[in-house]
Design a protein around this motif. Structure first.
Motif, PDB file in Angstrom:
ATOM      1  N   TRP A  72       8.665   9.073   1.830  1.00 48.86           N
ATOM      2  CA  TRP A  72       8.601  10.421   1.259  1.00 48.86           C
ATOM      3  C   TRP A  72       8.004  10.326  -0.143  1.00 48.86           C
TER       4      TRP A  72
ATOM      5  N   THR B  48      15.021  15.185   2.006  1.00 50.49           N
ATOM      6  CA  THR B  48      14.966  13.723   2.182  1.00 50.49           C
ATOM      7  C   THR B  48      16.302  13.127   2.604  1.00 50.49           C
TER       8      THR B  48
ATOM      9  N   VAL C 274      12.956  10.870  -3.056  1.00 45.36           N
ATOM     10  CA  VAL C 274      11.643  10.382  -2.624  1.00 45.36           C
ATOM     11  C   VAL C 274      11.437   8.932  -3.024  1.00 45.36           C
TER      12      VAL C 274
ATOM     13  N   ARG D 238      14.486   8.285  -5.548  1.00 41.23           N
ATOM     14  CA  ARG D 238      15.623   7.612  -4.919  1.00 41.23           C
ATOM     15  C   ARG D 238      15.877   6.250  -5.568  1.00 41.23           C
TER      16      ARG D 238
END
Length: 333
Positions: free
Chosen positions: A149, A214, A219, A239
């Protein structure tokens, strides 16, 4: 040089400031290529936001009068000593370098590459700096893997549209932000899987949406060209072990960052520039070859907002600064 004109049209500035400092002139001397340089007769000249930084004084020009511009395409009109054999008079080329807002531009051969027969000259000029930026971002700044992502800010801008297309081509999931419904639709047409508003005034809303999309993780990478106004929300959605790539200042530079803000998620932070990824001609050729393959194999396209006469440089500059344009702005000498 004897067959070339002695003067040319060009856009110069004699000081930094607003668009009123832009001077369109028709009597600027045609430069001679020095050692390792080629002289390109420009067919098309790419406009980039960095041009406004040099005009306004965010970045200081090396001297005055100064010819703006950082990329163009055309035909080699003359060569200096010690130029690679693939750069000869009559060769169609695309380049990155200074002094592009002119009929003729001297450029170092290190940042000049021939254009394949399959690529037209306008596409080359409209893509090289922004598309190569996008290629190096997904390859070098954060090597994007299939299934990751990725968040792209200003996704309907020149680099943003290339990122959307390239990320889709490599199999990533793209979350794109843009300021208007029209721009968000354009980002989706170019490969974005999800499009969102900025939510600059309510960061929590934006962060919550990205986390929901997500699966609560955030991401793997953010490619943020906006800068100051979006940096905090972009960093918040990275993330654990993710990458925050800040590569532009459209809303102003990011300042006063405490490195400890990266610790909670072991996040990586980069502020890359294209030219440090293509510092040698071999690196440029490798990146350009990769770009041409993306265009030929995956059908990537450059969206051209408008082609402006060189004499209409003030309107072109005002348009790009308005943040109302989509895609690439190009000058025609």
């Amino acid at each position: 040089m004897s067959s070339l004109p002695k003067t040319m049209k060009a856009v110069q500035i004699e000081k930094t400031g607003g668009t009123d400092v832009l001077q369109y002139k028709t009597d600027v001397p045609v430069p001679e290529p020095k050692e390792g340089e080629v002289l390109v007769k420009n067919d098309y000249i790419g406009i980039n936001y960095i041009d406004t930084y040099f005009r306004s004084g965010v970045y200081q020009p090396p001297s005055f009068p100064y010819i703006l511009g950082r990329e163009g395409s055309g035909t080699i009109a003359a060569v200096g000593p010690n130029v690679p054999s693939d750069l000869s008079v009559g060769t169609r080329v695309v380049y990155m370098g200074q002094y592009a807002y002119a009929e003729y531009t001297p450029v170092t051969s290190n940042y000049t590459v021939p254009i394949p027969d399959s690529i037209d000259t306008k596409t080359a000029a409209a893509s090289v700096l922004q598309a190569l930026t996008a290629v190096t971002l997904i390859r070098d700044a954060h090597p994007v893997k299939k299934g990751e992502w990725v968040l792209v800010t200003a996704a309907a801008g020149g680099v943003g549209l290339w990122l959307c297309q390239l990320l889709k081509a490599v199999g990533a999931h793209v979350i794109a932000t843009a300021s208007t419904e029209e721009k968000r639709a354009l980002a989706k047409e170019n490969g974005a899987e999800v499009v969102l508003e900025y939510h600059e005034e309510d960061r929590d809303v934006f962060v919550k949406k990205v986390l929901e999309i997500t699966g609560g993780e955030g991401v793997h990478a953010v490619f943020d060209s906006v800068g100051k106004s979006t940096f905090d929300s972009s960093l918040a959605v990275v993330r654990r072990k993710g990458t925050m790539v800040s590569f532009g200042n459209a809303s102003g530079p990011v300042t006063g960052l405490a490195l400890a803000r990266l610790s909670p998620k072991n996040a990586k932070l980069l502020r890359p520039t294209l030219f440090n990824y293509i510092a040698t001609r071999e690196e440029l050729q490798e990146a350009a070859t990769e770009l041409w393959k993306f265009i030929e194999k995956d059908g990537l396209k450059v969206k051209i907002h408008d082609v402006y006469p060189l004499s209409d440089v003030v309107r072109a500059t005002q348009d790009i600064e308005s943040r109302k344009t989509t895609g690439k702005l190009v000058l025609k000498p």
